[in-house]
Design a protein around this motif. Sequence first.
Motif, mmCIF file in Angstrom:
data_model
loop_
_atom_site.group_PDB
_atom_site.id
_atom_site.type_symbol
_atom_site.label_atom_id
_atom_site.label_comp_id
_atom_site.label_asym_id
_atom_site.label_seq_id
_atom_site.Cartn_x
_atom_site.Cartn_y
_atom_site.Cartn_z
ATOM 1 N N CYS A 63 0.352 23.394 -18.744
ATOM 2 C CA CYS A 63 1.739 22.962 -19.013
ATOM 3 C C CYS A 63 2.167 23.672 -20.302
ATOM 4 C CB CYS A 63 1.826 21.451 -19.178
ATOM 5 S SG CYS A 63 1.082 20.500 -17.835
ATOM 6 N N ASP A 114 3.576 27.240 -16.200
ATOM 7 C CA ASP A 114 4.629 26.230 -16.379
ATOM 8 C C ASP A 114 5.567 26.294 -15.189
ATOM 9 O OD1 ASP A 114 5.405 24.461 -18.993
ATOM 10 O OD2 ASP A 114 7.171 24.846 -17.747
ATOM 11 N N ILE A 173 -4.332 20.362 -20.326
ATOM 12 C CA ILE A 173 -3.171 19.688 -19.744
ATOM 13 C C ILE A 173 -2.430 19.022 -20.897
ATOM 14 C CG2 ILE A 173 -2.349 17.888 -18.180
ATOM 15 C CD1 ILE A 173 -4.850 18.365 -16.470
ATOM 16 N N ALA A 197 0.337 17.303 -21.301
ATOM 17 C CA ALA A 197 1.172 16.682 -20.264
ATOM 18 C C ALA A 197 2.574 16.325 -20.755
ATOM 19 C CB ALA A 197 0.479 15.421 -19.758
ATOM 20 N N ILE A 214 -0.558 15.187 -12.207
ATOM 21 C CA ILE A 214 -0.987 16.450 -12.828
ATOM 22 C C ILE A 214 -2.491 16.424 -13.095
ATOM 23 C CG2 ILE A 214 -0.831 17.805 -14.970
ATOM 24 C CD1 ILE A 214 2.172 17.204 -14.995
ATOM 25 N N TYR A 234 -4.512 19.301 -11.344
ATOM 26 C CA TYR A 234 -4.862 20.416 -12.222
ATOM 27 C C TYR A 234 -6.329 20.381 -12.653
ATOM 28 C CZ TYR A 234 0.197 21.344 -12.730
ATOM 29 O OH TYR A 234 1.524 21.634 -12.504
#
Length: 404
Positions: free
Chosen positions: A232, A256, A300, A302, A335, A339
């Motif tokens: 991200c 992204d 991550i 987030a 996510i 991920y």
Amino acid sequence: MRLHRNLCFSVIDGLTLIFNEGKYADKVIQQLLKRDKRWGARDRAFVAETTYDIVRWKRLYAEIAEVKEPFDRDNLWRIFAVWATLKGIKLPDWKYFEGTPSRKIKGRFDELSKIRKSKESIPDWMDAIGEKELGAALWTKEIEALNKQADVILRVNTLKTTKEKLQTELFDLDIETDFVPNHPSALKLKERANVFSTEAFKKGFFEVQDASSQLVAEFLNVKPGMRVVDACAGAGGKALHIASLMENKGQVIAMDIYENKLHELKRRAKRNGAHNIENRVIESTKAIKKLYDKADRVLIDAPCSGLGVLRRNPDAKWKLQPDFIDKIKKTQQEILQQYSRMVKVGGQLVYATCSILPSENQEQVKTFLKSEAGTNFTLIKDNKVLAHKSGFDGFYMALLERNS
């Protein structure tokens, strides 16, 4: 301090855009500062800091002024008069300030200072969620710290210079800095200054990045030669830090969903001399699936409520809505589930947010570890950074390792 009409008008114009049209404070202030080339550093500082100050204390000042949104210009002048009175600034003989009840303002301030949500100038729902998740005592300390103006922190780009060399170069420009304990690449400005106009910035010797944010890349345990995914990445503050920690050796894949942010990262990477960053836009799940089981490290960082960074984004207090937090918690877990599959066996993952709420942090990690996707992972350690203890932004980071 003497108030100057053109500067005060600029502040009122800025507040109109922020409060009534929903514009972002940082963007509005950028535009305001371009208004008059004759303005010196003091004038520019007045416009920026006064606007931010009134945005930060909007609820408190509006309650004292006894005005409600949407604010017309007369109401904004009343709020401005409250700000000036509480700062001890003598109001000039302008029509906007006629009949300002200075004594009443100070009395109302004393009354409202006994009510936390008014004193700290936050919406009712935010006060309620903060107390529910952190407890009254801890939340009271934390929201008070989050209402203080943020320091300017630089992250030294070790691909191009050292902390000592940069400190000396800035000192020669009359910009004094201090080292920050336990933050290997951080320099804190003793006084605010426009560091973006310096040759050191143009040459890529540093980025502006809060000290707490700088801890995240360090937490990831990267080494030169690894394949690291910043899942991200945004405009890439942490990806740039990772590249410097890897000494430009290996591969940083910055991902992204917003292509424009990755364009900004490309520009910053060029200035930083970070050559091992590859940008990939997430247009579908294919981009993620291609990397399943292939990364030594995955970050991550987030999307979150951003409650830990209110010091630098005070207008977020008024833009954020409680239903957003519910939605973002679902996104965070999705996510994590998806991920995390990019981490290879023996690899590590850092889940990080700039939130102080346990429901976005520790609880998300616990939920993940209990899920099917999380059964292969172990929590190595986590770090809960609170603004009232650190003096910097509120942050959370958890280091997880994939075992099988």
